[in-house]
Design a protein around this motif. Structure first.
Motif, PDB file in Angstrom:
ATOM      1  N   TYR A  22      32.861  37.740  48.492  1.00 31.49           N
ATOM      2  CA  TYR A  22      34.204  37.276  48.849  1.00 31.49           C
ATOM      3  C   TYR A  22      35.080  37.502  47.610  1.00 31.49           C
ATOM      4  O   TYR A  22      34.933  36.798  46.617  1.00 31.49           O
ATOM      5  N   GLU A  23      35.943  38.490  47.692  1.00 36.53           N
ATOM      6  CA  GLU A  23      36.647  38.955  46.493  1.00 36.53           C
ATOM      7  C   GLU A  23      38.163  38.843  46.654  1.00 36.53           C
ATOM      8  O   GLU A  23      38.768  39.433  47.553  1.00 36.53           O
ATOM      9  N   PRO A  65      45.386  34.408  59.527  1.00 36.97           N
ATOM     10  CA  PRO A  65      46.135  33.147  59.511  1.00 36.97           C
ATOM     11  C   PRO A  65      45.294  31.959  59.034  1.00 36.97           C
ATOM     12  O   PRO A  65      45.824  31.056  58.375  1.00 36.97           O
ATOM     13  N   LEU A  66      43.987  31.954  59.357  1.00 33.36           N
ATOM     14  CA  LEU A  66      43.144  30.836  58.940  1.00 33.36           C
ATOM     15  C   LEU A  66      43.038  30.745  57.420  1.00 33.36           C
ATOM     16  O   LEU A  66      43.013  29.658  56.853  1.00 33.36           O
ATOM     17  N   LEU A  67      42.972  31.912  56.765  1.00 31.35           N
ATOM     18  CA  LEU A  67      42.860  31.943  55.306  1.00 31.35           C
ATOM     19  C   LEU A  67      44.218  31.992  54.617  1.00 31.35           C
ATOM     20  O   LEU A  67      44.293  31.969  53.386  1.00 31.35           O
ATOM     21  N   GLY A  68      45.286  32.082  55.420  1.00 27.61           N
ATOM     22  CA  GLY A  68      46.626  32.157  54.843  1.00 27.61           C
ATOM     23  C   GLY A  68      46.886  33.458  54.108  1.00 27.61           C
ATOM     24  O   GLY A  68      47.571  33.479  53.087  1.00 27.61           O
ATOM     25  N   ARG A  69      46.352  34.558  54.642  1.00 28.62           N
ATOM     26  CA  ARG A  69      46.474  35.868  54.001  1.00 28.62           C
ATOM     27  C   ARG A  69      47.243  36.827  54.902  1.00 28.62           C
ATOM     28  O   ARG A  69      47.070  36.824  56.121  1.00 28.62           O
ATOM     29  N   ALA A  90      37.752  39.586  64.414  1.00 33.41           N
ATOM     30  CA  ALA A  90      37.465  38.599  63.373  1.00 33.41           C
ATOM     31  C   ALA A  90      38.530  38.659  62.283  1.00 33.41           C
ATOM     32  O   ALA A  90      39.003  37.624  61.792  1.00 33.41           O
ATOM     33  N   ARG A  91      38.931  39.849  61.924  1.00 35.20           N
ATOM     34  CA  ARG A  91      39.961  40.031  60.893  1.00 35.20           C
ATOM     35  C   ARG A  91      41.287  39.399  61.332  1.00 35.20           C
ATOM     36  O   ARG A  91      41.956  38.707  60.550  1.00 35.20           O
ATOM     37  N   ALA A  92      41.653  39.640  62.587  1.00 41.46           N
ATOM     38  CA  ALA A  92      42.901  39.073  63.101  1.00 41.46           C
ATOM     39  C   ALA A  92      42.860  37.547  63.121  1.00 41.46           C
ATOM     40  O   ALA A  92      43.879  36.880  62.909  1.00 41.46           O
ATOM     41  N   ASP A 133      46.671  41.872  44.892  1.00 45.57           N
ATOM     42  CA  ASP A 133      47.831  41.935  45.782  1.00 45.57           C
ATOM     43  C   ASP A 133      47.899  40.757  46.761  1.00 45.57           C
ATOM     44  O   ASP A 133      48.736  40.726  47.667  1.00 45.57           O
ATOM     45  N   GLY A 134      47.014  39.760  46.561  1.00 45.26           N
ATOM     46  CA  GLY A 134      47.021  38.586  47.431  1.00 45.26           C
ATOM     47  C   GLY A 134      46.121  38.713  48.644  1.00 45.26           C
ATOM     48  O   GLY A 134      45.952  37.751  49.397  1.00 45.26           O
ATOM     49  N   SER A 135      45.525  39.884  48.847  1.00 48.55           N
ATOM     50  CA  SER A 135      44.591  40.060  49.957  1.00 48.55           C
ATOM     51  C   SER A 135      43.199  39.627  49.519  1.00 48.55           C
ATOM     52  O   SER A 135      42.957  39.288  48.356  1.00 48.55           O
ATOM     53  N   VAL A 136      42.268  39.640  50.449  1.00 49.36           N
ATOM     54  CA  VAL A 136      40.891  39.280  50.150  1.00 49.36           C
ATOM     55  C   VAL A 136      39.970  40.295  50.807  1.00 49.36           C
ATOM     56  O   VAL A 136      40.232  40.761  51.918  1.00 49.36           O
TER      57      VAL A 136
END
Length: 298
Positions: free
Chosen positions: A217-218, A263-267, A257-259, A222-225
Motif C-alpha cells: 500500500y504505497e 471515495p472510501l479512501l478519499g482519493r 473495486a477501484r471505483a 501526487d496524492g494517489s495511492v
C-alpha cells in the motif's frame, strides 16, 4: 449534555443483514455486503454518532456451525466481538424467523449476562403475522430489553434504533475522533472491497474459496495511492475462472473495486494491481490470518 460512548456487538446468523444495518447506522459504507451468506469474515467496528453519543458497532461474522479452520476463526471472531460489549444486538432475518440455524445462537445468548436487544430486520418483505409471531417467540426465549422492527436496506426504523442505542451506551468520553467511521486500516479496507467484488461477480462457492491479501500500500506524491493485492485460490481451475477470457473478469473486478475505493479512501486516483495466485494451503497460513484480521484457531 454529557458525552456517552459504548460498545454494541451486532451478532446474528449469516445473511441476517448485520453489515447493511451497521452501514445504515454509521451513515456510510464501512462493511462490505453481498446477497451471499457469510460475506463478513472479520470483526469490524463501525462508529456512529448521535447527538453526544458515540456508538461503537462491532460488525461480526455470522455465527454458524463451523467446519473448516477459516470457519472456526470467523465464529471465534464473532463471539470475541461480543466480549466486553455494553449491549448485544441480535439481528434476525424477520422473513425466515428463528430457524434451526438461528435457535442455537438464541439459546447461547439466553445464558449470557449482557443486556440484549433484538432487531428484526427485513420487515419490509415480511408478513405482519410472521413478524409478530417471531417477536413473541424471542420475547419468551430471551427476555430482551427491547425488540425493534427495521429494514436496513430501506432505512425504516433505523433512526429510532440509533436513538435507542445512543441512550443505552454509558456516560464517558468518546474513544475516536468525530470524523472517524471505522477502525479498519486502509490496507484492510482495500482488501475487503476487492473481496466484495469477488462475491458480487463470481458464482456458487468460488468466493468462499478465495482470500485477498494486500501486499503493498504505497502513498504517491501526487496524492494517489498504489495498492498491490493478490487473490489467493486453491486450484488452477479457480484461477482461470477469476481471470476470465483474456483476463476480462479480473479486469472488471479491479475496475469496480477501484471505483469503490476512491471515495472510501478519499482519493481522486487509486491504482489497483491485482494478481491471482494458486496456493493450495492458503487456509493454513498463519500470516494470512493476521493480514486479514483473524486470529488463528486450532
Amino acid at each position: 449534555m454529557t458525552q456517552r460512548c459504548g460498545l454494541v456487538a451486532v451478532v446474528g446468523a449469516p445473511n441476517a443483514g448485520k453489515s447493511t444495518l451497521v452501514n445504515a447506522l454509521v451513515g456510510q459504507k464501512v462493511a462490505i455486503v453481498s446477497p451471499k451468506a457469510q460475506t463478513t469474515r472479520v470483526r469490524l467496528m463501525g462508529i456512529a454518532i448521535e447527538d453526544k453519543s458515540q456508538i461503537l458497532l462491532v460488525d461480526t461474522p455470522g455465527i454458524f456451525d463451523p467446519r473448516r479452520r477459516l470457519d472456526r476463526a470467523m465464529v471465534a471472531a464473532a463471539w470475541g466481538g461480543a466480549e466486553d460489549a455494553d449491549l448485544i444486538a441480535l439481528v434476525i432475518d424477520a422473513k425466515t424467523g428463528v430457524t434451526k440455524r438461528v435457535q442455537p445462537l438464541v439459546d447461547t445468548l439466553a445464558k449470557r449476562p449482557e443486556p440484549k436487544i433484538v432487531i428484526l430486520n427485513k420487515v419490509d418483505v415480511t408478513p405482519k403475522e410472521t413478524l409478530l409471531a417471531t417477536a413473541q417467540a424471542l420475547q419468551e426465549q430471551l427476555s430482551p430489553e427491547d425488540i425493534l422492527f427495521v429494514s436496513a436496506s430501506t432505512g425504516d426504523g433505523v433512526p429510532q434504533l440509533k436513538t435507542l442505542l445512543a441512550n443505552r451506551v454509558a456516560e464517558g468520553p468518546w474513544h475516536f475522533p468525530e470524523d472517524q467511521v471505522s477502525d479498519a486500516t486502509d490496507r484492510m479496507l482495500a482488501a475487503e472491497v476487492t473481496r466484495e467484488q469477488l462475491y458480487l461477480q463470481l458464482h456458487a462457492e468460488l468466493p468462499y474459496a478465495c482470500a485477498v491479501e494486500t501486499e503493498k500500500y504505497e502513498e504517491r506524491g501526487d496524492g494517489s495511492v498504489a495498492i498491490h493485492q493478490q487473490i489467493l485460490v486453491a486450484r488452477d481451475s479457480q484461477k482461470a475462472i477469476i481471470l476470465g477470457a483474456r483476463g476480462a473478469r479480473l479486469k472488471e473486478i479491479g475496475s469496480r473495486a477501484r471505483a469503490e475505493l476512491q471515495p472510501l479512501l478519499g482519493r481522486k486516483k487509486v491504482h489497483l494491481f491485482l494478481h491471482v495466485k494458486v496456493k493450495p494451503d492458503w487456509e493454513e497460513d498463519r500470516a494470512l490470518y493476521r493480514e486479514i484480521g483473524l486470529d488463528w484457531v486450532d
